[in-house]
Design an enzyme around this catalytic site. Structure first.
Site, short mmCIF file in Angstrom:
data_model
loop_
_atom_site.label_atom_id
_atom_site.label_comp_id
_atom_site.label_asym_id
_atom_site.label_seq_id
_atom_site.Cartn_x
_atom_site.Cartn_y
_atom_site.Cartn_z
N HIS A 125 54.04 -3.23 14.93
CA HIS A 125 54.52 -4.33 14.08
C HIS A 125 55.49 -3.88 13.00
CE1 HIS A 125 51.89 -7.13 16.02
NE2 HIS A 125 50.79 -6.53 15.63
N HIS A 164 49.03 -8.98 20.44
CA HIS A 164 50.04 -9.48 19.50
C HIS A 164 51.44 -9.05 19.96
CE1 HIS A 164 46.28 -9.07 17.10
NE2 HIS A 164 46.66 -10.26 16.64
N ASP A 246 43.20 -5.47 22.13
CA ASP A 246 42.73 -6.69 21.47
C ASP A 246 42.93 -7.94 22.31
OD1 ASP A 246 45.42 -6.32 21.11
OD2 ASP A 246 45.38 -6.46 18.92
#
Ligand SMILES: [Zn+2]
Length: 311
Positions: A125, A164, A246
């Site tokens: 990220h 994500h 995740d």
């Protein structure tokens, strides 16, 4: 030829406040599961921390200095709503970049067919000049740049199956057409980017948004039909993997419903591509995964397949 495992005790010194999902216990859970007898012969290595110059492959000097200056002498310091630093964070970040770079170097040198780096903080990220989502520096993008500029490769694929969107890796590689970046992720979900229309100015970005509730068979079909043909056409000389776990059905941060079997499957299919195009070279790095049991079991499944394929 085999599989190498890299980690560093410094990655346990990056501390987040109580209740924060990205915590020291994540890495401890992985190290504990690897104490099982089946992993007794897994070759473990520790690398020197990366020199700061490695960060400059992807980040401006002023940003590196800003992160360094943000490290508190004690306690924790908050950089944004999600991202914290502690006294050990600088050493942890450099240890993480050093570990993945060393994994890359070892695989490029033919010392192993593939490698996994269990590090934290994660990296996918972190944008060019912005820490985000628990991440300080774009570890996998730095390794991609190193593969291109230091090892002289001309085509590197970075595959990100964390739940994500890998917004940071996309930001760092979208102007690097020698890299193909693929991210599959739940959408909508934080950070809100990663629509299929986001292909980058050079068309080297492939985003695969998946709706909440997506199960393994649909995930597999999407990678099989959309991602793998694209990666094959790109003909990578090396595959880097942002291995976030995740997307597991037990993860508390998102709503995809993958299992350990799905992570085994995607690892096999990535190795298939690497065998066909990249001399088997796969270098994988830990990103997310916040249910400790699911994280440990999924990481073990990933490493198990890497070892099977690296043998
Ligand atoms: Zn994630």
């Amino acid at each position: 030829m085999s599989t190498l495992f890299f980690t560093d005790p410094a990655c346990l010194t990056h501390v987040t406040p109580p209740g924060h999902p990205e915590r020291v216990e994540r890495l401890r859970a992985i190290l504990t599961v690897l104490e099982a007898p089946e992993f007794a012969t897994l070759e473990r290595r520790q690398a020197p921390p990366a020199p700061e110059a490695e960060l400059l492959r992807c980040h401006p000097e002023a940003y590196v200095a800003q992160i360094k200056a943000s490290i508190p002498a004690d306690g924790t310091h908050q950089l944004d709503p999600d991202t914290w630093v502690s006294p050990g964070s600088w050493e942890a970040a450099l240890a993480g970049v050093g570990a993945l770079n060393a994994a890359l170097d070892a695989v490029m040198a033919g010392e192993a067919r593939n490698a996994f780096a269990a590090i934290r903080p994660p990296g996918h990220h972190a944008e060019t000049a912005t820490p985000m989502g628990f991440c300080l520096f774009g570890t996998v993008a730095i390794a991609a740049k190193r593969a291109l500029d230091h090892h002289g490769l001309s085509r590197v694929a970075v595959l990100d199956f964390d739940v994500h969107h890998g917004n940071g890796t996309q930001d760092l590689l979208q102007h690097e057409p020698r890299a193909l970046f693929v991210s599959s992720h739940q959408f909508p979900l934080w950070p809100g980017t990663g629509r299929a229309e986001e292909t980058g100015p050079h068309g080297n970005i492939l985003n695969l948004p998946l709706p909440p509730g997506t199960e393994g068979p649909v995930f597999r079909q999407a990678w099989e039909e959309i991602v793998f043909p694209r990666v094959a056409a790109f003909d990578p000389q090396l595959i880097l993997v942002s291995a976030g776990f995740d997307a597991h059905r037990d993860d508390p941060l998102a709503q995809l419903n993958l299992t350990e079997a799905d992570f085994s499957w995607i690892t096999h299919r990535i190795c298939d591509l690497a065998d066909r195009h990249a001399g088997g070279r796969v270098v994988s790095v830990l990103e997310g995964g916040y249910n400790l049991d699911a994280l440990a079991a999924s990481t073990a499944a990933h490493i198990r397949v890497l070892r099977e394929r690296g043998a």
